[in-house]
Scaffold this motif. Structure first.
Motif, short mmCIF file in Angstrom:
data_model
loop_
_atom_site.label_atom_id
_atom_site.label_comp_id
_atom_site.label_asym_id
_atom_site.label_seq_id
_atom_site.Cartn_x
_atom_site.Cartn_y
_atom_site.Cartn_z
N THR A 91 -35.55 -11.16 -23.84
CA THR A 91 -35.50 -10.13 -22.52
C THR A 91 -34.13 -9.76 -22.69
O THR A 91 -33.09 -10.46 -23.36
N CYS A 92 -33.74 -8.77 -21.93
CA CYS A 92 -32.34 -8.26 -21.81
C CYS A 92 -32.07 -7.72 -20.55
O CYS A 92 -33.16 -7.37 -19.66
N GLY A 93 -30.87 -7.37 -20.24
CA GLY A 93 -30.28 -6.71 -18.74
C GLY A 93 -30.36 -5.21 -19.23
O GLY A 93 -29.61 -4.84 -20.15
N PHE A 159 -22.61 -14.94 -19.92
CA PHE A 159 -23.63 -14.73 -18.87
C PHE A 159 -23.09 -14.43 -17.49
O PHE A 159 -23.31 -13.72 -16.89
N ILE A 178 -28.02 -5.26 -22.54
CA ILE A 178 -27.20 -6.49 -23.01
C ILE A 178 -28.21 -7.74 -23.12
O ILE A 178 -29.00 -7.93 -22.33
N MET A 180 -27.93 -11.78 -26.02
CA MET A 180 -27.03 -12.70 -26.05
C MET A 180 -27.17 -13.33 -27.69
O MET A 180 -26.50 -14.25 -28.11
N SER A 203 -35.80 -7.22 -18.65
CA SER A 203 -36.06 -7.96 -17.46
C SER A 203 -35.06 -8.10 -16.27
O SER A 203 -35.48 -8.43 -15.16
N LEU A 206 -28.37 -4.07 -14.98
CA LEU A 206 -27.11 -4.52 -14.53
C LEU A 206 -26.63 -3.60 -13.21
O LEU A 206 -25.83 -4.34 -12.61
N1 HPA Z 1 -26.92 -10.60 -19.69
C1 HPA Z 1 -27.17 -11.16 -20.98
N2 HPA Z 1 -28.20 -11.53 -21.08
C2 HPA Z 1 -29.32 -11.34 -20.70
C3 HPA Z 1 -28.99 -10.33 -19.54
C4 HPA Z 1 -27.86 -10.08 -18.78
O1 HPA Z 1 -27.94 -9.42 -17.98
N3 HPA Z 1 -30.56 -10.47 -19.11
C5 HPA Z 1 -31.27 -11.06 -20.05
N4 HPA Z 1 -30.77 -11.53 -20.94
#
Ligand code: HPA
Length: 233
Positions: A91-93, A159, A178, A180, A203, A206
């Motif tokens: 997942t990512c932001g 984070f 974004i 990690m 997911s 920001l």
């Molecule tokens: N920041 C870093 N990693 C993430 C984020 C986030 O907002 N959402 C999901 N993984």
């Protein structure tokens, strides 16, 4: 033989590995998508399964969170287990005009991590996905009727409490999201000689303070797993 962090016999891990962050998601994906899935390592509870998808041997393993953790597993998978392809599913932001649930293929990953510089003489490495994997998964998504976005992401080491100046920079450089791990995974792939790709579901966002509920995150992961497996088999 095993490694310090993976207690599987050599030969017990397939040449293609799907790498979610969460080991319990690795188990869920393996049990729902693979036939004859066997647990081959549970060292530190970082579960690894091997099975088959439409006759193709595949492993699914957790990576943990962040570049240092993912890099330990990816390095041992490549060096000791002969893994040729690692596809992160995570997942990512989202940043800018991506929305919750969007499916992203990370063509490149910029980073605030020092991980690649430490191994590249202090220079900036252009950490990018393998073109063959990227085009295979993009082609699979098109055949499955799944909309995707292909572009640049950013891998951060922070984070909580990150630099507030980062978001405008991400927007200015048209970075979609974004997370990690990907910049480290892509750099390692270049050094170790395996192929890498990150497939990500947005997911949270920001700027909009939106967050997907857990059940939708599960569905996103299942969708990414099926997309990657169908694209590569
Ligand atoms: N920041 C870093 N990693 C993430 C984020 C986030 O907002 N959402 C999901 N993984």
């Amino acid at each position: 033989m095993s490694t310090p962090h993976i207690h599987a016999a050599v030969g017990a891990i397939a040449e293609t590995v799907l790498l979610p962050g969460d080991p319990l998601r690795a188990r869920h994906l393996a049990q729902s998508l693979l036939s004859d899935a066997q647990e081959v390592s549970n060292c530190r509870n970082m579960l690894c399964y091997t099975g088959h998808y439409r006759g193709v041997r595949v492993s699914i393993m957790g990576s943990g969170m962040g570049i240092p953790s993912a890099a330990i597993y990816a390095t041992e998978l490549a060096r000791v287990y002969g893994v040729q392809r690692i596809v992160r599913v995570g997942t990512c932001g989202g940043v800018g005009d991506v929305g919750l649930g969007d499916l992203l293929l990370a063509q490149s990953a910029s980073t605030d991590s020092n991980f690649n510089r430490l191994q590249f003489g202090g220079h900036d490495l252009s950490a990018c996905a393998d073109f063959g994997l990227l085009s295979a998964v993009a082609g699979g998504a098109s055949r499955m009727g799944l909309p995707i976005r292909v572009g640049a992401i950013f891998s951060t080491d922070v984070f909580y409490g990150g630099d507030a100046a980062l978001l405008p920079l991400l927007l200015r450089h048209r970075i979609m999201a974004i997370e990690m791990e990907s910049a480290g995974l892509y750099g390692l792939a270049m050094r170790e000689g395996f192929k890498a790709l990150s497939v990500l579901t947005v997911s949270d966002h920001l700027q909009r303070e939106e967050r997907m509920p857990a059940d939708q995150r599960e569905r996103g992961l299942a969708q990414m797993g099926a997309l990657v497996l169908q694209s590569l088999s």
